[in-house]
Design an enzyme around this catalytic site. Structure first.
Site, PDB file in Angstrom:
ATOM      1  N   GLU A 152       0.797  -1.234   0.000  1.00  0.00           N
ATOM      2  CA  GLU A 152       0.000   0.000   0.000  1.00  0.00           C
ATOM      3  C   GLU A 152       0.834   1.291   0.000  1.00  0.00           C
ATOM      4  O   GLU A 152       0.625   2.178   0.819  1.00  0.00           O
ATOM      5  CB  GLU A 152      -0.957  -0.003   1.192  1.00  0.00           C
ATOM      6  CG  GLU A 152      -1.899  -1.203   1.184  1.00  0.00           C
ATOM      7  CD  GLU A 152      -2.802  -1.267   2.417  1.00  0.00           C
ATOM      8  OE1 GLU A 152      -2.579  -0.498   3.372  1.00  0.00           O
ATOM      9  OE2 GLU A 152      -3.718  -2.082   2.420  1.00  0.00           O
ATOM     10  N   ASN A 202       1.950  -5.209  -3.305  1.00  0.00           N
ATOM     11  CA  ASN A 202       0.558  -5.444  -2.904  1.00  0.00           C
ATOM     12  C   ASN A 202      -0.161  -4.107  -2.695  1.00  0.00           C
ATOM     13  O   ASN A 202       0.375  -3.206  -2.050  1.00  0.00           O
ATOM     14  CB  ASN A 202       0.549  -6.253  -1.588  1.00  0.00           C
ATOM     15  CG  ASN A 202      -0.809  -6.826  -1.255  1.00  0.00           C
ATOM     16  OD1 ASN A 202      -1.425  -7.491  -2.086  1.00  0.00           O
ATOM     17  ND2 ASN A 202      -1.292  -6.578  -0.046  1.00  0.00           N
ATOM     18  N   HIS A 238     -10.713  -6.207  -1.096  1.00  0.00           N
ATOM     19  CA  HIS A 238     -11.696  -6.079  -0.006  1.00  0.00           C
ATOM     20  C   HIS A 238     -12.928  -5.406  -0.626  1.00  0.00           C
ATOM     21  O   HIS A 238     -12.891  -4.220  -0.961  1.00  0.00           O
ATOM     22  CB  HIS A 238     -11.143  -5.211   1.133  1.00  0.00           C
ATOM     23  CG  HIS A 238      -9.997  -5.847   1.843  1.00  0.00           C
ATOM     24  ND1 HIS A 238     -10.144  -6.946   2.659  1.00  0.00           N
ATOM     25  CD2 HIS A 238      -8.673  -5.550   1.860  1.00  0.00           C
ATOM     26  CE1 HIS A 238      -8.971  -7.291   3.152  1.00  0.00           C
ATOM     27  NE2 HIS A 238      -8.053  -6.462   2.682  1.00  0.00           N
ATOM     28  N   GLU A 267      -6.396 -10.561  -0.683  1.00  0.00           N
ATOM     29  CA  GLU A 267      -7.125 -10.345   0.581  1.00  0.00           C
ATOM     30  C   GLU A 267      -8.627 -10.303   0.343  1.00  0.00           C
ATOM     31  O   GLU A 267      -9.350  -9.488   0.930  1.00  0.00           O
ATOM     32  CB  GLU A 267      -6.645  -9.041   1.241  1.00  0.00           C
ATOM     33  CG  GLU A 267      -5.148  -9.014   1.476  1.00  0.00           C
ATOM     34  CD  GLU A 267      -4.643  -7.783   2.214  1.00  0.00           C
ATOM     35  OE1 GLU A 267      -5.455  -7.026   2.766  1.00  0.00           O
ATOM     36  OE2 GLU A 267      -3.411  -7.595   2.246  1.00  0.00           O
ATOM     37  N   ASP A 269     -12.368 -10.425   0.498  1.00  0.00           N
ATOM     38  CA  ASP A 269     -13.540 -10.621   1.358  1.00  0.00           C
ATOM     39  C   ASP A 269     -14.659  -9.741   0.814  1.00  0.00           C
ATOM     40  O   ASP A 269     -14.397  -8.781   0.094  1.00  0.00           O
ATOM     41  CB  ASP A 269     -13.274 -10.404   2.862  1.00  0.00           C
ATOM     42  CG  ASP A 269     -12.636  -9.075   3.226  1.00  0.00           C
ATOM     43  OD1 ASP A 269     -12.709  -8.117   2.422  1.00  0.00           O
ATOM     44  OD2 ASP A 269     -12.066  -8.975   4.329  1.00  0.00           O
TER      45      ASP A 269
END
Ligand code: XIL
Length: 357
Positions: A152, A202, A238, A267, A269
């Site tokens: 990030e 990432n 996400h 990641e 979700d």
């Protein structure tokens, strides 16, 4: 699989708790069939819970420590390294024939106070960071096959510009105002420590074609041209919008893989609005399953998209609850009692339909 109507139905629950879901194939079988790595984020302290450990080993062929490889866990003080939690997770993976992604060597969050408030000079910070990256990567050499080297690094004020951080320009490691030069140095240090490991950048909110993913794209293109050892891009994924722009997500995965790098969805979700009891609506569970299915299908349609991870696997343990102050939840493929949700069936179905990757 049909969920028992009553939670009090102890006998049925015991029968099903440690058994695979009714269909003979697990998600892990389906992932192996599709030649895809399918993993999840793991918390070391939960491995002693039988249902957690058995579900994890049965359903996934990949894992990643959720927090155990972050500085605040690995670095209790400037002189030492505490690998105990991360080692537990890595040992579990090896014992169950799973691969491990490492997360993360450089981030602006979850750093210990001695580091964040240490008032080090750029030269001192560079020395500290190089030693950290090399020590951690060497410790896991041959056991961690891929690393999120930097996490990030991009953000506002201009969406997609480099975030002002300890590592970049506050005060940075000596490459402040030199664009991605500090990122490049980190990739080179990691590569020196383990030339075999795949090295990833990432990023959050870079899953569609947007200014942030444009900036990642420009960096990856530049690094590849100049031989900086970057092997892949992690797209976090996400999701809270139940109607994501799938055409844009798929095109974005495609443009990265066309540069010759791998894409990992790192990641995933899909969080839902939940009531006071923590439950979502049946309709949202159905929409959630559809999003999971579409993301898996998008990855499988690009040969360079080689791994998908969910950020945790049971709604019992997910960062979404605290992150959304209780408003969102139920984001993962298994419910709080480790029963597969529609999202699980959708993921497995998408993988089973794959012609092989
Ligand atoms: C989260 C963890 O899930 C939480 O346990 C922790 O308290 C905060 O960090 N992007 C990332 C992850 O790259 O490391 C974050 O993980 C979620 C957002």
């Amino acid at each position: 699989m049909v969920r028992p109507a009553s939670r009090g139905c102890v006998y049925l629950a015991l029968l099903t708790l440690f058994a695979p879901p009714a269909s003979q194939h697990t998600l892990r079988d389906a992932a192996d069939h599709a030649h895809l790595l399918f993993g999840t984020a793991v918390r070391a302290q939960r491995l002693s819970e039988a249902a957690y450990a058995s579900t994890l080993a049965r359903e996934f062929n990949l894992l990643e420590p959720e927090d155990a490889m972050k500085w605040e866990t690995l670095r209790p003080d400037p002189k030492s390294f505490d690998f105990s939690q991360a080692d537990r997770i890595v040992d579990f993976a090896i014992a169950h024939g799973m691969k491990v992604r490492g997360h993360t060597l450089v981030w602006h969050r979850q750093n210990p106070p001695w580091l964040a408030e240490g008032h080090y000079t750029p030269a001192q910070l560079a020395e500290i960071l190089e030693k950290h990256i090399k020590t951690v990567v060497r410790h896991y050499r041959g056991r961690v096959f891929a690393w999120d080297v930097i996490n990030e690094a991009l953000d506002e004020p201009v969406l997609g510009s480099l975030r002002s951080t300890l590592w970049y320009d506050q005060p940075g490691i000596g490459s402040a105002q030199k664009g991605t030069a500090y990122i490049e140095r980190c990739f080179r240090w990691a590569h020196e420590a383990d030339p075999e490991a795949l090295l990833f950048y990432n990023e959050a909110e870079a899953e569609t074609m947007n200014p942030k993913s444009d900036a990642v794209y420009a960096m990856v293109q530049d690094f590849r041209r100049r031989g900086v050892p970057l092997d892949g891009v992690g797209l976090e994924m996400h999701i809270s919008n139940l109607h994501p722009d799938m055409a844009s997500i798929s095109a974005n995965i495609g443009r990265f893989t066309a540069l010759g790098v791998q894409v990992h969805i790192t990641e995933l979700d899909v969080s839902l609005a939940v009531g006071a009891n923590g439950d979502p609506t049946p309709e949202d569970l159905r929409l959630q399953a559809e999003v999971y299915r579409q993301i898996a299908t998008a990855c499988l349609s690009h040969p360079g998209c080689t791994a998908i991870q969910t950020w945790g696997f049971t709604d019992k343990y997910s960062w979404i609850g605290s992150h959304s102050r209780g408003k969102q939840g139920a984001a993962l493929p298994f419910d709080r009692d480790y029963f597969p949700k529609p999202a699980y069936e959708a993921l497995r179905g998408a993988l089973e339909q794959s012609k092989g990757h």
